[in-house]
Design a protein around this motif. Structure first.
Motif, short mmCIF file in Angstrom:
data_model
loop_
_atom_site.label_atom_id
_atom_site.label_comp_id
_atom_site.label_asym_id
_atom_site.label_seq_id
_atom_site.Cartn_x
_atom_site.Cartn_y
_atom_site.Cartn_z
N TYR A 1 17.45 1.90 -1.42
CA TYR A 1 16.36 2.53 -0.66
C TYR A 1 15.12 1.64 -0.71
CZ TYR A 1 12.42 5.69 0.24
OH TYR A 1 11.27 6.25 0.71
N GLN A 2 14.41 1.56 0.42
CA GLN A 2 13.20 0.75 0.48
C GLN A 2 12.04 1.55 1.06
OE1 GLN A 2 14.38 -2.85 2.65
NE2 GLN A 2 14.48 -3.91 0.68
N ALA A 3 10.87 1.31 0.47
CA ALA A 3 9.65 1.90 0.99
C ALA A 3 8.55 0.85 0.91
CB ALA A 3 9.26 3.14 0.18
N ARG A 4 7.55 1.02 1.76
CA ARG A 4 6.36 0.17 1.71
C ARG A 4 5.15 1.06 1.59
NH1 ARG A 4 6.11 -4.85 4.76
NH2 ARG A 4 4.62 -3.88 6.17
N GLY B 1 14.36 1.17 8.93
CA GLY B 1 15.05 1.61 7.72
C GLY B 1 14.19 1.61 6.48
N VAL B 2 12.94 1.19 6.59
CA VAL B 2 12.01 1.17 5.47
C VAL B 2 10.96 2.26 5.69
CG1 VAL B 2 10.32 -0.18 4.17
CG2 VAL B 2 12.36 -1.30 5.14
N GLU B 3 10.85 3.19 4.79
CA GLU B 3 9.84 4.25 4.91
C GLU B 3 8.47 3.70 4.50
OE1 GLU B 3 11.53 8.62 4.64
OE2 GLU B 3 11.57 7.64 2.68
N GLU B 4 7.44 4.13 5.21
CA GLU B 4 6.09 3.64 4.94
C GLU B 4 5.20 4.81 4.54
OE1 GLU B 4 4.26 0.61 6.76
OE2 GLU B 4 6.06 -0.43 7.47
N PHE B 5 4.41 4.56 3.50
CA PHE B 5 3.50 5.57 2.96
C PHE B 5 2.18 4.92 2.59
CE2 PHE B 5 7.85 6.71 1.91
CZ PHE B 5 7.93 8.01 2.38
N ASP B 6 1.18 5.75 2.43
CA ASP B 6 -0.07 5.25 1.87
C ASP B 6 0.12 4.89 0.40
OD1 ASP B 6 -1.47 5.74 4.29
OD2 ASP B 6 -1.80 7.83 3.70
N THR C 1 -0.40 -6.90 3.21
CA THR C 1 -1.13 -6.19 2.14
C THR C 1 -0.46 -4.86 1.81
OG1 THR C 1 -2.71 -5.13 3.67
CG2 THR C 1 -3.32 -7.29 2.75
N ARG C 2 0.84 -4.94 1.59
CA ARG C 2 1.63 -3.76 1.22
C ARG C 2 2.59 -4.11 0.08
NH1 ARG C 2 -1.65 -1.86 3.94
NH2 ARG C 2 -1.55 -0.27 5.58
N TRP C 3 2.92 -3.11 -0.70
CA TRP C 3 3.94 -3.25 -1.73
C TRP C 3 5.30 -2.86 -1.15
CZ3 TRP C 3 3.53 -5.53 -6.34
CH2 TRP C 3 2.26 -5.71 -6.87
N GLN C 4 6.27 -3.73 -1.34
CA GLN C 4 7.66 -3.44 -0.96
C GLN C 4 8.35 -2.87 -2.19
OE1 GLN C 4 8.89 -4.22 2.17
NE2 GLN C 4 11.02 -3.63 1.88
N VAL D 1 2.97 5.09 -3.06
CA VAL D 1 4.21 5.41 -3.76
C VAL D 1 3.87 5.67 -5.22
CG1 VAL D 1 6.36 4.44 -4.69
CG2 VAL D 1 5.87 4.29 -2.25
N VAL D 2 4.34 6.78 -5.73
CA VAL D 2 4.19 7.13 -7.15
C VAL D 2 5.55 6.99 -7.81
CG1 VAL D 2 3.60 8.96 -8.79
CG2 VAL D 2 2.30 8.73 -6.66
N ILE D 3 5.62 6.20 -8.87
CA ILE D 3 6.89 6.03 -9.57
C ILE D 3 6.91 7.00 -10.75
CG2 ILE D 3 8.44 4.43 -10.74
CD1 ILE D 3 7.03 2.15 -9.31
N GLY D 4 7.80 8.00 -10.65
CA GLY D 4 7.92 9.00 -11.71
C GLY D 4 7.47 10.37 -11.27
#
Length: 544
Positions: free
Chosen positions: A143-146, A17-22, A133-136, A24-27
């Motif tokens: 919604y959650q992403a790492r 249920g958590v999407e993972e990306f290299d 070594t990931r940002w939650q 995340v850009v906020i905005g």
């Protein structure tokens, strides 16, 4: 990243249920859109999380009447695509909000950025997982992403400030902050309207609404040096010239201290004759935009005699336009130097105060005490009945947007607490203890896109360097951070931006530490410093 994870439509992966990306850009404003585009070009999986339901950032949220550029339109758009430069035609020299929003939507569509953006997603928290070594990343709606990296492309003026006036909840009329002007507009026709504030936003707004309302009351704490914008449509000949000279225009912007297309006169205002000096003052006053500020004698932008001489010239221009001498004197700034605040550009602002249906209230002399069910009451007891109140009360700049997000780094350290006495970063971009987090807008100065584009390129190249060099994390060293904080302190003391109580130093927010929030260096110096860091193997950063 494990290839066994389920592929998502945004080139990330989903696990539990958590999407993972290299990244995340906020905005999804000016900086966010370009960050997204460039990261995709570099082969990263990326998700942009945007609080609004559309792209544009500043130009999505600020829909108030009169909102427009104060730098020339053709210096504000992106320069990374020659095709984009040639196909888009700015209609006005200083473009208005609706066109600016259309432009950024055009960019999002042209480069197919929307599939990578999740809208209606206000980021509530960023928590660093030291083991993984990931940002939650968690949004208000759960919604959650790492991601390995996070870029906070949240702007420097996006955290709106509404003073905590007693009685606001009791007010029975309509009210809004200009940063949240409703998409459907506000019904002001025939209403008694109050505007709190006379900064750059109010200066644009007031002339636009004054003909619609029954009566306008303006509550002013600080008078500003406002100069004529002198906007006009771009004719065909000028349009063709702009398109054939974009390279020179962009290069000109990149060579100047604030990334505008204007260069200071290298002469001193005190070194020329009185006649020659006044001729230049008048000539520039008749020109559009920031020329009277940024093409003038160099020493009007330094504390001292030349600055005061030009300040008095501007004060007299204000006095000439306002019929009532007492009202004119209220509108004349006397408590800060010319250029120590961002210069508001206006179109008919001062003439508004010649109208019988407009009242100027000096709340420095008689402060606002509270809001009542019917309007605003001053400390003297005077009360103004109002149907609508508009807060043009500005922003909690630079650190304010970051503080709205719970950002927790190594060892549980919270960024808001670390920044309590002012930002502690290396070059505005990276803070020790918060690896792979780039607070990108804190390093932007001057004409925003012209400063932001090179900054996005530096940050995205740094992320690619971490990947390509086999490292996992990049963060400022404590020594580099401390040296930068000291540089900010030492070099800010004698520049104009620190001489006034403005958002540049956080002085508009009660209880906020009074320190310079943006770099004291010019845009070319900042670019040179960042280039030197790379040339020296990312000096000042730790890679591991």
């Amino acid at each position: 990243m494990s290839t066994s994870l389920q592929q998502t439509s945004s080139n990330g992966h989903s696990a539990g249920g958590v999407e993972e990306f290299d990244v995340v850009v906020i905005g999804a404003g000016v900086t966010g859109l370009y960050s997204l585009h460039r990261l995709r070009e570099l082969g990263f999986s990326v998700r942009s999380l945007e609080e609004g339901d559309g792209v544009g950032g500043t130009w999505y949220w600020n829909r108030y009447p009169g909102a427009r550029f104060d730098s020339e339109s053709y210096t504000y758009g992106y320069s990374f695509s020659e095709e984009l430069l040639q196909e888009w035609e700015w209609k006005e020299h200083y473009s208005s909000q609706p066109e600016n929003e259309r432009y950024l939507n055009h960019v999002a569509d042209k480069f197919d950025l929307r599939p990578n953006i999740r809208f209606n997603s206000r980021v509530a928290s960023l928590v660093y997982d030291e083991t993984a070594t990931r940002w939650q990343v968690t949004t208000d709606d759960g919604y959650q992403a790492r991601a390995q990296f996070v870029i906070t492309a949240i702007g420097i003026l996006s955290a709106r400030y509404v003073p905590e006036f007693e009685g606001l909840d009791s007010y029975e009329g309509s009210w809004c902050h200009t940063n949240r002007w409703p998409k459907e507009g506000m019904d002001l026709a025939g209403k008694r309207v109050g505007v709190i504030g006379t900064g750059a936003t109010a200066v644009q707004l007031i002339p636009e609404i004054v003909g619609e309302v029954a009566h306008l009351t303006v509550f002013q704490r600080t008078a500003n040096y406002c100069v004529p914008l002198r906007n006009s449509l771009i004719d065909r000949e000028t349009q063709d010239y702009i398109k054939s000279h974009y390279a020179e225009i962009i290069e000109q912007c990149l060579s100047t201290p604030g990334s505008f297309m204007h260069e200071f006169d290298t002469r001193s205002a005190l070194a020329v004759s009185e006649e020659e000096k006044l001729e230049q003052y008048e000539r520039l006053w008749a020109e559009p935009g920031f020329k009277k500020w940024l093409s003038n004698f160099y020493d009007i932008m330094m504390p001292g005699e030349a600055n005061e001489d030009y300040a008095e010239f501007v004060r007299n221009k204000i006095r000439e336009r306002v019929h009532d001498p007492e009202v004119a004197e209220k509108l004349v700034p006397k408590n800060h130097m010319f250029g120590s605040k961002r210069l508001p550009c206006e179109s008919g602002y001062y003439e508004v105060y010649n109208r019988d249906d407009v009242l100027l209230v000096d709340v420095r002399e008689d402060p606002i005490a509270r809001l009542t069910p019917r309007g605003i009451q001053l400390e003297s007891g005077s009360e103004y009945e109002l149907d609508v109140i508009i807060f043009a009360t500005g922003y909690d700049a630079v650190t304010g947007p970051l503080n709205l997000i719970h950002i927790q780094g190594i060892g549980g350290e919270v960024l808001k607490e670390k920044f309590a006495n002012g930002p502690r970063t290396y070059m505005g971009m990276s803070s020790y203890g918060f690896p792979n987090l780039f607070t990108i807008n804190a390093a932007s100065v001057g004409n925003f896109p012209r400063s932001a584009e090179p900054l996005v390129e530096w940050v995205t190249d740094a992320i690619a360097h971490v990947r390509d060099s086999g490292h996992n994390r990049i963060t400022a060293t404590p020594e580099a951070e401390e040296a930068w904080v000291q540089h900010m302190k030492d070099d800010s003391e004698n520049i104009l931006r620190t001489q006034a109580d403005s958002w540049f130093v956080g002085a508009n927010i009660p209880g906020k530490a009074r320190v310079l929030l943006t770099a004291p260096d010019t845009a070319p110096v900042m670019r040179a410093k960042r280039a030197e860091v790379v040339a020296n193997g990312y000096e000042g950063f730790s890679l591991d």
